[in-house]
Design an enzyme around this catalytic site. Sequence first.
Site, PDB file in Angstrom:
ATOM      1  N   GLY A 103       0.810  -1.218   0.000  1.00 52.36           N
ATOM      2  CA  GLY A 103       0.000   0.000   0.000  1.00 52.36           C
ATOM      3  C   GLY A 103       0.841   1.264   0.000  1.00 52.36           C
ATOM      4  CD  GLU A 106      -1.489  -1.409  -3.712  1.00 48.55           C
ATOM      5  OE1 GLU A 106      -1.491  -1.608  -2.475  1.00 48.55           O
ATOM      6  OE2 GLU A 106      -2.273  -1.975  -4.487  1.00 48.55           O
TER       7      GLU A 106
HETATM    8  C1  3H9 Z   1      -0.914  -4.209   1.791  1.00 44.43           C
HETATM    9  O1  3H9 Z   1      -0.255  -3.211   1.703  1.00 44.43           O
HETATM   10  C2  3H9 Z   1      -2.290  -4.361   1.208  1.00 44.43           C
HETATM   11  C3  3H9 Z   1      -2.592  -3.321   0.166  1.00 44.43           C
HETATM   12  O2  3H9 Z   1      -2.169  -3.758  -1.103  1.00 44.43           O
HETATM   13  C4  3H9 Z   1      -4.072  -3.088   0.044  1.00 44.43           C
HETATM   14  C5  3H9 Z   1      -4.721  -2.453   1.195  1.00 44.43           C
HETATM   15  C6  3H9 Z   1      -6.162  -2.125   0.897  1.00 44.43           C
HETATM   16  N1  3H9 Z   1       1.973  -3.750   9.200  1.00 44.43           N
HETATM   17  O3  3H9 Z   1      10.258  -6.929   9.401  1.00 44.43           O
HETATM   18  P1  3H9 Z   1      10.731  -6.159  10.572  1.00 44.43           P
HETATM   19  C7  3H9 Z   1       6.158  -4.780  11.983  1.00 44.43           C
HETATM   20  S1  3H9 Z   1      -0.379  -5.557   2.636  1.00 44.43           S
HETATM   21  C8  3H9 Z   1       2.113  -3.875  10.522  1.00 44.43           C
HETATM   22  O4  3H9 Z   1      11.371  -6.871  11.689  1.00 44.43           O
HETATM   23  P2  3H9 Z   1      12.710  -4.852   8.971  1.00 44.43           P
HETATM   24  C9  3H9 Z   1       6.733  -6.144  12.242  1.00 44.43           C
HETATM   25  O5  3H9 Z   1       5.744  -7.052  12.646  1.00 44.43           O
HETATM   26  C10 3H9 Z   1       1.186  -5.049   3.285  1.00 44.43           C
HETATM   27  N2  3H9 Z   1       3.277  -4.177  11.122  1.00 44.43           N
HETATM   28  O6  3H9 Z   1      11.657  -4.934  10.152  1.00 44.43           O
HETATM   29  C11 3H9 Z   1       7.750  -5.856  13.312  1.00 44.43           C
HETATM   30  O7  3H9 Z   1       7.044  -5.736  14.530  1.00 44.43           O
HETATM   31  P3  3H9 Z   1       7.731  -6.141  15.914  1.00 44.43           P
HETATM   32  C12 3H9 Z   1       2.261  -5.093   2.263  1.00 44.43           C
HETATM   33  C13 3H9 Z   1       4.339  -4.337  10.335  1.00 44.43           C
HETATM   34  O8  3H9 Z   1      13.378  -3.558   9.117  1.00 44.43           O
HETATM   35  C14 3H9 Z   1       8.262  -4.464  12.945  1.00 44.43           C
HETATM   36  O9  3H9 Z   1       7.252  -3.904  12.093  1.00 44.43           O
HETATM   37  N3  3H9 Z   1       3.534  -4.803   2.877  1.00 44.43           N
HETATM   38  C15 3H9 Z   1       4.250  -4.218   8.945  1.00 44.43           C
HETATM   39  O10 3H9 Z   1      13.536  -6.080   8.925  1.00 44.43           O
HETATM   40  C16 3H9 Z   1       9.570  -4.467  12.216  1.00 44.43           C
HETATM   41  O11 3H9 Z   1       9.457  -5.358  11.107  1.00 44.43           O
HETATM   42  C17 3H9 Z   1       4.340  -5.772   3.307  1.00 44.43           C
HETATM   43  O12 3H9 Z   1       4.064  -6.940   3.157  1.00 44.43           O
HETATM   44  C18 3H9 Z   1       3.003  -3.903   8.372  1.00 44.43           C
HETATM   45  N4  3H9 Z   1       2.840  -3.741   7.049  1.00 44.43           N
HETATM   46  O13 3H9 Z   1      11.887  -4.911   7.627  1.00 44.43           O
HETATM   47  C19 3H9 Z   1       5.612  -5.331   3.994  1.00 44.43           C
HETATM   48  N5  3H9 Z   1       5.469  -4.445   8.415  1.00 44.43           N
HETATM   49  O14 3H9 Z   1       8.881  -5.217  16.087  1.00 44.43           O
HETATM   50  C20 3H9 Z   1       5.845  -6.141   5.232  1.00 44.43           C
HETATM   51  C21 3H9 Z   1       6.279  -4.692   9.453  1.00 44.43           C
HETATM   52  O15 3H9 Z   1       6.645  -5.972  16.892  1.00 44.43           O
HETATM   53  N6  3H9 Z   1       6.991  -5.693   5.967  1.00 44.43           N
HETATM   54  N7  3H9 Z   1       5.609  -4.632  10.613  1.00 44.43           N
HETATM   55  O16 3H9 Z   1       8.149  -7.560  15.727  1.00 44.43           O
HETATM   56  C22 3H9 Z   1       8.272  -5.994   5.614  1.00 44.43           C
HETATM   57  O17 3H9 Z   1       8.532  -6.576   4.588  1.00 44.43           O
HETATM   58  C23 3H9 Z   1       9.363  -5.588   6.553  1.00 44.43           C
HETATM   59  O18 3H9 Z   1       8.789  -5.393   7.810  1.00 44.43           O
HETATM   60  C24 3H9 Z   1      10.113  -4.301   6.144  1.00 44.43           C
HETATM   61  C25 3H9 Z   1      11.045  -3.862   7.315  1.00 44.43           C
HETATM   62  C26 3H9 Z   1      10.954  -4.573   4.897  1.00 44.43           C
HETATM   63  C27 3H9 Z   1       9.162  -3.174   5.886  1.00 44.43           C
END
Ligand code: 3H9
Length: 702
Positions: A103, A106
């Site tokens: 998102g 997006e």
């Molecule tokens: C979407 O966008 C749907 C849309 O298309 C449509 C909508 C209508 N939300 O990975 P890390 C937390 S779907 C909430 O260790 P890094 C994670 O749980 C989304 N929390 O850090 C962790 O929490 P904690 C599409 C999130 O630096 C903390 O942040 N996006 C989210 O190694 C640190 O995370 C993705 O799939 C989130 N979206 O990596 C991206 N993301 O500290 C998913 C992370 O409590 N995220 N957290 O354990 C990632 O790929 C990696 O987290 C990122 C950072 C690369 C961003």
Amino acid sequence: MSTVDYAVQSSVAVLTVAYPPVNALSLAVRAGLGEGVARAIADPAVKAIVVIGSGTIFIAGADISEFGTPNSAAEPRLQTLQAQFEASPKPIVAAIHGTALGGGLELALTCHARVAVQSAKVGLPEVKLGLLPGAGGTIRLPRLTGVVVALEAITTGRHIGAVEANKLGIVDAIVFDLKADAIGYALKLAAEGTPPPVRDRNDKITGVDPKVFADFRARAGKKWRGQIAPARIVDVIEAATTRSFDDAKAFENEQFKALMESDQRKALIHYFFAEREARKIPDVPADIKPLPIRKVVVIGSGLMGGGIAMSFANAGIPVKLLDIDAEALARGMGVIRKTYETSLSRGSITQAQLDERFGRIEPVGGYDDLGDVDMAIEAVFEDMALKQKIFALLDKATPPHAILGTNTSSLDIDQIASATTRPDKVIGAHFFSPANVMKLLEAVRGSKTSAETIATVMALGKQIGKAPVLAGNCDGFIGNRMLQYYTVNAEYMLERGATPEQIDRVAEQFGMAMGPLAMRDLAGMAQAVNVRAVRKLTLPADERMPELVERMVEAGRIGQKSSAGFYRYDGRERLPDPAALDLIRAEAQRQGIEQRSFTDEEILARLFHPLVNEGAKELEEGIAIRASDIDVAWVNGYGFPVHTGGPMFWGEQIGLDKVLATARTLGAENGQTRWGPSRLLERLVAEGKGWKDAPALIAAGL
Ligand code: 3H9
């Protein structure tokens, strides 16, 4: 503090998203952005708008923890915000650093332009959560990149570096001083006019040959192994080329909702959080600081040691590769060089990266010149006396602060640690082969391993791109301890009349990359016989080890290497072999086992339910901290299909009562001592509970 900060600089409203840790688009962030844009539009002193993220990231996408809560559907929804962005009479520029994902990208695609620093990455990784980009990503991205790139990028969810994104048209400019340059870019657009919104740029999606989609489905479909989201993504991208924007968007919404309801989405989001949870160790206080690991030595230059060295080199950590056998060391360095060259020829690394990475690996012939390494990892063959000797040497040759890891897959960590004066700094660091590729790092704590050592290895695992999981010290740790049940059961089923093709087909349809018998053939059986001979000695009295592998080896069928094993091989193609079936039948007769037919359902249960039962025993014994840690281990170390969530999540989804019933059957057939039901599993089923209730039951002594 507000989640979106508003400030005006040089006539540009700068909206800074400040929602740690990853600036996810929670309701508060969406509302803050909506208000910020409205305020900027209303302010006559503002000519343009910049959206930027605070901290290390632009925006990581929708807030995953909001899914299924009222907040995710509350206004302003992401799509409402996007419509507001696209309709803004003042240009909006997305200023991207860190990552712009899902998102987040997006939303940026509805800005009038996107600028990024060189180190930034963008991507639509929703597929990894069992979703598709639901905020127009599938229909806007191909308008910028063309269909072929969009198909690959969105079905893999890969992160695209800013420079490539710039070439592909996703990012308009690479900048250096992000905020200042984005403001400049926004003012330029305000002065010179904005390009048409992405939604109106149709040239790259017009006249696309439908064959492109058919070809892609045929080619890439093989890699999806039962995942449903990638196929839906292709359908929606295809719709983007044949329907109006609004029709295609409606189709995307419909497909997004369907995936949101799917079991695979639930499993993949479970897995997403499981991987992050696994790094948190309950008895390691959060304020314990991991030691910085700046230099490493790996002992043993075989395949494993070489792969481990590459993992560090790839992550930018200089590594010495130590082998006292000069020939083996030269051979090991040669294999590493060749592996990098293969990556280069496939285009997955550049020549500069090859030189840089290979250059970080320094071969050394002894313990005299280890210098100031922060960690040593021993990766020699499984011989306790040898390992103890090496640890005694390392204890003397490395600085006192250095952590000493062993890559053993089965030996006792405490026994190894006892050869040193620093057992608090000794830990298992079990990599999986090929170590430069496989993501699992099983850290194994000995009885004296300190909290600091554990924290360091867990942090290091993440730093080098692995999925670390902490295991207790036992035979086989978390993963291999469970694996035996899977492989041995395949043999039991062969004896009872199932065929290799049927067993492997069931496993592969379930999503394993390769069935257990094809895997045996690939790994080769000659070595396995030795390992089994040792294992046999420790089997409980009520259990019999099947001897099909022994019979195969006696018949000269050692697997792919001899073009015959459970199958016969024409090159790499595996073919059913009546001779293998004869051999299996003869062994069944010898054991007095009557053969019968198996349904696919029974095969599936017998292959995978015992994993869950053994996982429950590991929880009981404290070998694994959480059921979800076992999922992380099995997905990353053994190729368990991630879209099932891992064996423990899957077991709970299909019903722990079913797993228990299989354990009862197999206990009666194969011996209660090892195959019988876990007490934890029995209690959970009796009380209608699940894994989340396990800690309390275990703490109460079951
Ligand atoms: C979407 O966008 C749907 C849309 O298309 C449509 C909508 C209508 N939300 O990975 P890390 C937390 S779907 C909430 O260790 P890094 C994670 O749980 C989304 N929390 O850090 C962790 O929490 P904690 C599409 C999130 O630096 C903390 O942040 N996006 C989210 O190694 C640190 O995370 C993705 O799939 C989130 N979206 O990596 C991206 N993301 O500290 C998913 C992370 O409590 N995220 N957290 O354990 C990632 O790929 C990696 O987290 C990122 C950072 C690369 C961003």
